[in-house]
Design a protein around this motif. Sequence first.
Motif, PDB file in Angstrom:
ATOM      1  N   PRO A 229       0.812  -1.217   0.000  1.00 23.15           N
ATOM      2  CA  PRO A 229       0.000   0.000   0.000  1.00 23.15           C
ATOM      3  C   PRO A 229       0.850   1.273   0.000  1.00 23.15           C
ATOM      4  O   PRO A 229       1.743   1.442   0.826  1.00 23.15           O
ATOM      5  CB  PRO A 229      -0.796  -0.113   1.308  1.00 23.15           C
ATOM      6  N   GLY A 230       0.549   2.164  -0.941  1.00 23.09           N
ATOM      7  CA  GLY A 230       1.220   3.450  -0.985  1.00 23.09           C
ATOM      8  C   GLY A 230       2.624   3.434  -1.534  1.00 23.09           C
ATOM      9  O   GLY A 230       3.281   4.483  -1.596  1.00 23.09           O
ATOM     10  N   ASN A 231       3.105   2.285  -1.976  1.00 21.50           N
ATOM     11  CA  ASN A 231       4.459   2.207  -2.519  1.00 21.50           C
ATOM     12  C   ASN A 231       4.503   2.938  -3.866  1.00 21.50           C
ATOM     13  O   ASN A 231       3.820   2.539  -4.810  1.00 21.50           O
ATOM     14  CB  ASN A 231       4.861   0.750  -2.703  1.00 21.50           C
ATOM     15  N   HIS A 261       0.796 -11.147   2.321  1.00 21.63           N
ATOM     16  CA  HIS A 261       2.202 -10.736   2.435  1.00 21.63           C
ATOM     17  C   HIS A 261       2.259  -9.232   2.212  1.00 21.63           C
ATOM     18  O   HIS A 261       2.025  -8.749   1.104  1.00 21.63           O
ATOM     19  CB  HIS A 261       3.035 -11.478   1.384  1.00 21.63           C
ATOM     20  N   LEU A 262       2.567  -8.503   3.256  1.00 20.32           N
ATOM     21  CA  LEU A 262       2.573  -7.048   3.199  1.00 20.32           C
ATOM     22  C   LEU A 262       3.988  -6.504   3.094  1.00 20.32           C
ATOM     23  O   LEU A 262       4.823  -6.744   3.967  1.00 20.32           O
ATOM     24  CB  LEU A 262       1.909  -6.471   4.455  1.00 20.32           C
ATOM     25  N   MET A 263       4.256  -5.790   2.005  1.00 22.35           N
ATOM     26  CA  MET A 263       5.471  -4.999   1.893  1.00 22.35           C
ATOM     27  C   MET A 263       5.128  -3.630   2.474  1.00 22.35           C
ATOM     28  O   MET A 263       4.433  -2.833   1.858  1.00 22.35           O
ATOM     29  CB  MET A 263       5.920  -4.890   0.443  1.00 22.35           C
ATOM     30  N   THR A 271      -0.610  -1.209   8.864  1.00 29.32           N
ATOM     31  CA  THR A 271      -0.188  -2.606   9.029  1.00 29.32           C
ATOM     32  C   THR A 271      -0.993  -3.293  10.117  1.00 29.32           C
ATOM     33  O   THR A 271      -1.507  -4.403   9.926  1.00 29.32           O
ATOM     34  CB  THR A 271       1.313  -2.660   9.374  1.00 29.32           C
ATOM     35  N   LEU A 272      -1.103  -2.641  11.261  1.00 28.40           N
ATOM     36  CA  LEU A 272      -1.817  -3.240  12.389  1.00 28.40           C
ATOM     37  C   LEU A 272      -3.292  -3.417  12.076  1.00 28.40           C
ATOM     38  O   LEU A 272      -3.914  -4.411  12.482  1.00 28.40           O
ATOM     39  CB  LEU A 272      -1.630  -2.382  13.632  1.00 28.40           C
ATOM     40  N   ASN A 273      -3.855  -2.466  11.331  1.00 29.62           N
ATOM     41  CA  ASN A 273      -5.260  -2.572  10.950  1.00 29.62           C
ATOM     42  C   ASN A 273      -5.492  -3.734   9.989  1.00 29.62           C
ATOM     43  O   ASN A 273      -6.448  -4.508  10.146  1.00 29.62           O
ATOM     44  CB  ASN A 273      -5.727  -1.262  10.318  1.00 29.62           C
ATOM     45  N   LEU A 274      -4.604  -3.873   9.000  1.00 24.41           N
ATOM     46  CA  LEU A 274      -4.739  -4.982   8.059  1.00 24.41           C
ATOM     47  C   LEU A 274      -4.527  -6.315   8.756  1.00 24.41           C
ATOM     48  O   LEU A 274      -5.236  -7.296   8.481  1.00 24.41           O
ATOM     49  CB  LEU A 274      -3.748  -4.814   6.905  1.00 24.41           C
ATOM     50  N   ARG A 275      -3.581  -6.354   9.646  1.00 20.83           N
ATOM     51  CA  ARG A 275      -3.310  -7.571  10.412  1.00 20.83           C
ATOM     52  C   ARG A 275      -4.544  -7.978  11.217  1.00 20.83           C
ATOM     53  O   ARG A 275      -4.931  -9.150  11.246  1.00 20.83           O
ATOM     54  CB  ARG A 275      -2.116  -7.317  11.331  1.00 20.83           C
ATOM     55  N   GLU A 276      -5.174  -6.998  11.844  1.00 18.16           N
ATOM     56  CA  GLU A 276      -6.347  -7.284  12.670  1.00 18.16           C
ATOM     57  C   GLU A 276      -7.513  -7.808  11.842  1.00 18.16           C
ATOM     58  O   GLU A 276      -8.290  -8.653  12.302  1.00 18.16           O
ATOM     59  CB  GLU A 276      -6.769  -6.014  13.411  1.00 18.16           C
TER      60      GLU A 276
END
Length: 355
Positions: A229-231, A261-263, A271-276
């Motif tokens: 995201p946002g890369n 798989h998050l870059m 990141t924490l929101n997507l993980r949750e």
Amino acid sequence: MTTAFEPFLLGGVRLANRIAMAPMTRSRAGVGGTATESTAVYYAQRAGAGLIVTEGTQPSVVGQGYPDTPGLHSAEQVAAWRPVTDAVHRDGGVIYAQLMHTGRIGHPSLLPDGVVPVGPSPVAAKGQVFTHEGPKAFVTPRELTDEEIRRTIADFADAARNAIDAGFDGVEIHGANGYLVHQFLAPNSNRRTDAWGGTTEGRIRFAVEVATAVAEAIGGHRVGFRISPGNPFNDIAEENLEETYGALVRALAPLELAYLHLMEGPHRGLTLNLRENWPGAFILNPFTHPETTGPDALALIKDGTTDLVSFGSMFLANPDLPHRLQQGGPFNTPDPTTFYGGDDQGYTDYPSLTA
């Protein structure tokens, strides 16, 4: 407290540890985009990873964007990958093939006569791509028709079947780094007003339908999905990351994929929101710019931020990276001059601690 060196069950397959080898283009494929004997040596040397994700592998002829990258769309390519997966499995490893369609990132000189790069919209990326004749400016891609989009989705599914036939444990769909799936997600590269663009739901549709087709082809438990995201790499501009990627994760969740798989970018909150909100296994390639991902990243497993951590250039230079991490080093230094193309120098000659 969970550590990186404990096993992990991924899609029903036991991983020896929680350290993944991130996908890295090496541009060393043989004639016809085939894996070589050196490819088998390279990946087998790194079979100590809990999970290996291969270099980006094109699912179709037009999906190639760099010189000498491998494919999974011909019988010759499938046969050439088999010794690679056999070698990794002999050494106890687990290996996924990354399916990467580069879309508008590429050049006609890398493709058969008359074939040009394609994309969601006829918008050229700013910048250049390396070719056999040196750097060349990106060209304006040909906009995919609705029928061609559906054919491309089928190409991903066919390549996934080919990967299983070649002995891979699964595949990772490359939805990151400005390549075709990411181009559909980003509003600056996807300017469509039909059902494949225009709204958040339209822009995520291609990604979701690719994942759905691949999961139906080989089983969702053998499919991973990579996002960044946002890369801004490859001239991508994205806003409203929470909206876009929240919607994408919600749409992918019912497929029960093996992992996300998050870059990571500089957005730990995202990141924490997507993980949750992701119900399955989570692999993180953490944001460490300008440094490479190092041993400190293993703490992200201990604190529950992620299930696995993926390493790029550290794994390139240290074939026995999990062992070195457990021992606290020392670590070989990557040589950027040998990252792309060339022979076995900088490819299979990095020493292990026991070498």
